[in-house]
Motif scaffolding. Structure first.
Motif, mmCIF file in Angstrom:
data_model
loop_
_atom_site.group_PDB
_atom_site.id
_atom_site.type_symbol
_atom_site.label_atom_id
_atom_site.label_comp_id
_atom_site.label_asym_id
_atom_site.label_seq_id
_atom_site.Cartn_x
_atom_site.Cartn_y
_atom_site.Cartn_z
ATOM 1 N N ASP A 28 10.046 -3.333 14.040
ATOM 2 C CA ASP A 28 9.652 -4.740 14.122
ATOM 3 C C ASP A 28 8.329 -4.926 14.861
ATOM 4 O OD1 ASP A 28 11.913 -5.614 12.713
ATOM 5 O OD2 ASP A 28 13.108 -5.632 14.551
ATOM 6 N N GLY A 29 7.417 -3.991 14.683
ATOM 7 C CA GLY A 29 6.093 -4.104 15.274
ATOM 8 C C GLY A 29 5.947 -3.551 16.672
ATOM 9 N N TYR A 30 7.029 -3.099 17.272
ATOM 10 C CA TYR A 30 6.987 -2.554 18.626
ATOM 11 C C TYR A 30 7.174 -1.039 18.584
ATOM 12 C CZ TYR A 30 7.782 -7.374 20.121
ATOM 13 O OH TYR A 30 7.683 -8.727 20.314
ATOM 14 N N ASP A 31 6.437 -0.313 19.437
ATOM 15 C CA ASP A 31 6.583 1.135 19.526
ATOM 16 C C ASP A 31 7.993 1.500 19.981
ATOM 17 O OD1 ASP A 31 3.954 1.693 18.800
ATOM 18 O OD2 ASP A 31 3.252 1.598 20.879
ATOM 19 N N VAL A 32 8.540 2.516 19.345
ATOM 20 C CA VAL A 32 9.837 3.065 19.742
ATOM 21 C C VAL A 32 9.561 4.316 20.565
ATOM 22 C CG1 VAL A 32 12.004 4.065 18.931
ATOM 23 C CG2 VAL A 32 10.950 2.177 17.664
ATOM 24 N N ASP A 33 10.137 4.385 21.751
ATOM 25 C CA ASP A 33 9.939 5.523 22.639
ATOM 26 C C ASP A 33 11.281 6.080 23.093
ATOM 27 O OD1 ASP A 33 7.023 5.369 22.860
ATOM 28 O OD2 ASP A 33 7.388 3.500 23.959
ATOM 29 N N PRO A 34 11.340 7.384 23.377
ATOM 30 C CA PRO A 34 12.568 7.934 23.947
ATOM 31 C C PRO A 34 12.959 7.160 25.202
ATOM 32 C CG PRO A 34 11.098 9.694 23.283
ATOM 33 C CD PRO A 34 10.319 8.411 23.160
ATOM 34 N N GLY A 35 14.233 6.865 25.324
ATOM 35 C CA GLY A 35 14.742 6.100 26.460
ATOM 36 C C GLY A 35 14.873 4.614 26.191
ATOM 37 N N ASP A 36 14.287 4.127 25.092
ATOM 38 C CA ASP A 36 14.419 2.707 24.755
ATOM 39 C C ASP A 36 15.867 2.361 24.428
ATOM 40 O OD1 ASP A 36 11.743 2.032 25.042
ATOM 41 O OD2 ASP A 36 11.286 2.197 22.893
ATOM 42 N N LEU A 37 16.282 1.184 24.845
ATOM 43 C CA LEU A 37 17.607 0.678 24.515
ATOM 44 C C LEU A 37 17.529 -0.096 23.213
ATOM 45 C CD1 LEU A 37 18.706 -0.572 28.042
ATOM 46 C CD2 LEU A 37 19.217 1.620 26.947
ATOM 47 N N VAL A 38 18.480 0.134 22.314
ATOM 48 C CA VAL A 38 18.523 -0.515 21.006
ATOM 49 C C VAL A 38 19.957 -0.939 20.705
ATOM 50 C CG1 VAL A 38 16.485 0.634 20.027
ATOM 51 C CG2 VAL A 38 18.720 1.750 19.900
ATOM 52 N N TYR A 39 20.135 -1.625 19.570
ATOM 53 C CA TYR A 39 21.459 -2.111 19.198
ATOM 54 C C TYR A 39 21.692 -1.856 17.709
ATOM 55 C CZ TYR A 39 25.524 -5.107 18.738
ATOM 56 O OH TYR A 39 26.790 -5.569 18.498
ATOM 57 N N ASP A 40 22.840 -1.279 17.377
ATOM 58 C CA ASP A 40 23.235 -1.045 15.994
ATOM 59 C C ASP A 40 24.429 -1.942 15.667
ATOM 60 O OD1 ASP A 40 23.127 1.117 13.592
ATOM 61 O OD2 ASP A 40 25.182 0.507 14.009
ATOM 62 N N LEU A 41 24.375 -2.578 14.488
ATOM 63 C CA LEU A 41 25.449 -3.501 14.095
ATOM 64 C C LEU A 41 26.811 -2.831 14.010
ATOM 65 C CD1 LEU A 41 23.639 -5.529 11.298
ATOM 66 C CD2 LEU A 41 24.097 -6.237 13.647
ATOM 67 N N PHE A 42 26.851 -1.521 13.756
ATOM 68 C CA PHE A 42 28.119 -0.808 13.619
ATOM 69 C C PHE A 42 28.561 -0.146 14.928
ATOM 70 C CE2 PHE A 42 26.123 -0.798 9.442
ATOM 71 C CZ PHE A 42 27.131 -1.358 8.668
ATOM 72 N N PHE A 43 27.591 0.368 15.702
ATOM 73 C CA PHE A 43 27.924 1.181 16.872
ATOM 74 C C PHE A 43 27.659 0.511 18.212
ATOM 75 C CE2 PHE A 43 26.579 4.138 13.449
ATOM 76 C CZ PHE A 43 27.837 4.622 13.135
ATOM 77 N N GLY A 44 26.960 -0.639 18.207
ATOM 78 C CA GLY A 44 26.687 -1.341 19.455
ATOM 79 C C GLY A 44 25.460 -0.809 20.164
ATOM 80 N N ASP A 45 25.503 -0.808 21.501
ATOM 81 C CA ASP A 45 24.367 -0.393 22.313
ATOM 82 C C ASP A 45 24.110 1.098 22.198
ATOM 83 O OD1 ASP A 45 23.858 -2.965 23.426
ATOM 84 O OD2 ASP A 45 25.530 -2.681 24.814
ATOM 85 N N GLY A 46 22.830 1.449 22.080
ATOM 86 C CA GLY A 46 22.440 2.847 21.996
ATOM 87 C C GLY A 46 21.155 3.082 22.743
ATOM 88 N N ILE A 47 20.772 4.349 22.831
ATOM 89 C CA ILE A 47 19.533 4.730 23.505
ATOM 90 C C ILE A 47 18.791 5.723 22.620
ATOM 91 C CG2 ILE A 47 20.663 6.543 24.844
ATOM 92 C CD1 ILE A 47 18.692 5.806 27.149
ATOM 93 N N VAL A 48 17.480 5.514 22.490
ATOM 94 C CA VAL A 48 16.664 6.421 21.686
ATOM 95 C C VAL A 48 16.583 7.755 22.414
ATOM 96 C CG1 VAL A 48 14.406 6.837 20.651
ATOM 97 C CG2 VAL A 48 15.347 4.503 20.705
ATOM 98 N N ARG A 49 17.083 8.787 21.767
ATOM 99 C CA ARG A 49 17.077 10.134 22.352
ATOM 100 C C ARG A 49 15.714 10.782 22.171
ATOM 101 N NH1 ARG A 49 21.506 14.078 20.179
ATOM 102 N NH2 ARG A 49 22.878 12.707 21.355
#
Length: 93
Positions: free
Chosen positions: A4-25
């Motif tokens: 969505d226009g923002y850089d994704v970096d390791p350690g970023d917190l994200v959200y998946d509709l199926f799995f909930g809260d996650g972290i970029v490994r």
């Protein structure tokens, strides 16, 4: 990789509709993000699409309101949300 226009970096917190809260490994050589949800990890592309074949990865839970039953009212809600998102999205202006 961007989501969505923002850089994704390791350690970023994200959200998946199926799995909930996650972290970029980590990011892969082909520009995908590996996201961990507890002991499980899944890979996503820049569109937020992972193993389910449809977008499910976002920065936060995208559910902000309870949808209206009326198609007319729901259309207004969607139009307002899209206008706000376009205004706030990087590079929209």
């Amino acid at each position: 990789m961007k989501l969505d226009g923002y850089d994704v970096d390791p350690g970023d917190l994200v959200y998946d509709l199926f799995f909930g809260d996650g972290i970029v490994r980590n990011l892969t050589a082909d520009g995908r993000a590996v996201v961990a949800f507890g002991p499980r990890a899944f890979t996503y592309n820049e569109s937020g699409v992972g193993q389910h074949g449809k977008r499910s990865l976002y920065w936060h839970n995208p559910i902000l309101l309870v949808p209206m039953k009326s198609e007319t009212q729901w259309g207004l809600q969607r139009a307002l949300n899209q206008a706000i998102a376009q205004t706030l999205r990087p590079g929209a202006n």
